[in-house]
Design a protein around this motif. Sequence first.
Motif, mmCIF file in Angstrom:
data_model
loop_
_atom_site.group_PDB
_atom_site.id
_atom_site.type_symbol
_atom_site.label_atom_id
_atom_site.label_comp_id
_atom_site.label_asym_id
_atom_site.label_seq_id
_atom_site.Cartn_x
_atom_site.Cartn_y
_atom_site.Cartn_z
ATOM 1 N N ALA A 101 -10.084 -3.811 5.430
ATOM 2 C CA ALA A 101 -9.646 -2.928 4.341
ATOM 3 C C ALA A 101 -9.931 -1.466 4.632
ATOM 4 O O ALA A 101 -9.152 -0.590 4.250
ATOM 5 N N ARG A 102 -10.990 -1.169 5.325
ATOM 6 C CA ARG A 102 -11.347 0.236 5.555
ATOM 7 C C ARG A 102 -10.389 0.930 6.536
ATOM 8 O O ARG A 102 -10.399 2.142 6.643
ATOM 9 N N LEU A 103 -9.557 0.170 7.228
ATOM 10 C CA LEU A 103 -8.588 0.762 8.158
ATOM 11 C C LEU A 103 -7.261 1.101 7.488
ATOM 12 O O LEU A 103 -6.426 1.778 8.070
ATOM 13 N N MET A 104 -7.054 0.604 6.264
ATOM 14 C CA MET A 104 -5.772 0.765 5.586
ATOM 15 C C MET A 104 -5.626 2.174 5.018
ATOM 16 O O MET A 104 -6.564 2.712 4.439
ATOM 17 N N LEU A 124 -2.737 -1.577 0.113
ATOM 18 C CA LEU A 124 -3.127 -2.336 1.295
ATOM 19 C C LEU A 124 -4.639 -2.536 1.355
ATOM 20 O O LEU A 124 -5.110 -3.599 1.753
ATOM 21 N N ARG A 125 -5.406 -1.510 0.964
ATOM 22 C CA ARG A 125 -6.880 -1.667 0.924
ATOM 23 C C ARG A 125 -7.265 -2.779 -0.045
ATOM 24 O O ARG A 125 -8.148 -3.585 0.239
ATOM 25 N N GLU A 126 -6.594 -2.822 -1.204
ATOM 26 C CA GLU A 126 -6.881 -3.862 -2.192
ATOM 27 C C GLU A 126 -6.521 -5.252 -1.664
ATOM 28 O O GLU A 126 -7.255 -6.208 -1.874
ATOM 29 N N CYS A 127 -5.393 -5.358 -0.966
ATOM 30 C CA CYS A 127 -4.980 -6.647 -0.395
ATOM 31 C C CYS A 127 -5.928 -7.100 0.711
ATOM 32 O O CYS A 127 -6.177 -8.286 0.881
ATOM 33 N N ALA A 128 -6.433 -6.131 1.473
ATOM 34 C CA ALA A 128 -7.301 -6.466 2.605
ATOM 35 C C ALA A 128 -8.761 -6.637 2.198
ATOM 36 O O ALA A 128 -9.551 -7.192 2.962
#
Length: 194
Positions: free
Chosen positions: A112-115, A120-124
């Motif tokens: 998530a920290r790469l999004m 996308l952060r929430e999905c990851a």
Amino acid sequence: MEEIRIGLKKPDGMVRIREEGLQAVISARAADDGAGLYKLHLLGKGDSLLLGTLIPENGALCLRRTIPVDQLRRRGLWPPSGAEVRLAYAFGRERGGGERPPQGWTREDHPARLMGERLLRECAAPLKGGLTRREGEGFVLALPWEPGGPFPMTPLFCFASAERVEGRGYAVFHFTGKGCPRLPEKPGGEKKGR
């Protein structure tokens, strides 16, 4: 203009900047101390510019960017007065444990920290791990997945390719250096799917 070199502290490294026509070509390399996720900032007269996240590559942290010199001048960043690496996220104790990643890949415990986008952060966020590798100015993220199982990163389904790495199934995604999804390139520079 000759190359500008700026030393980095903690983690130790170097930023090289050269003017090529109307573009500033920036490349950074820093020691991968395993302490966390680092972001690189270019410094100038009272301003700074976030260049992006340093990505693991061959045992070091690397970043490459090309930015119009005119854009840097407008912000008072040309020529740059320095560069700074800032710890954006400190790894917990879970880092460093477990099996070795496959050749050419780096383990990523918190994708998530790469999004680069909130959705996308929430999905990851619930994902517990994957693999990354550098690709041009961006990176590739491989998330464990077997056909028939729940698909990781559902909003990016159309961007994924199913691949096997050392016998394990992965959904593989390509991203820009800013963490935005992109289509992978075929050999010869053409985008896949077109």
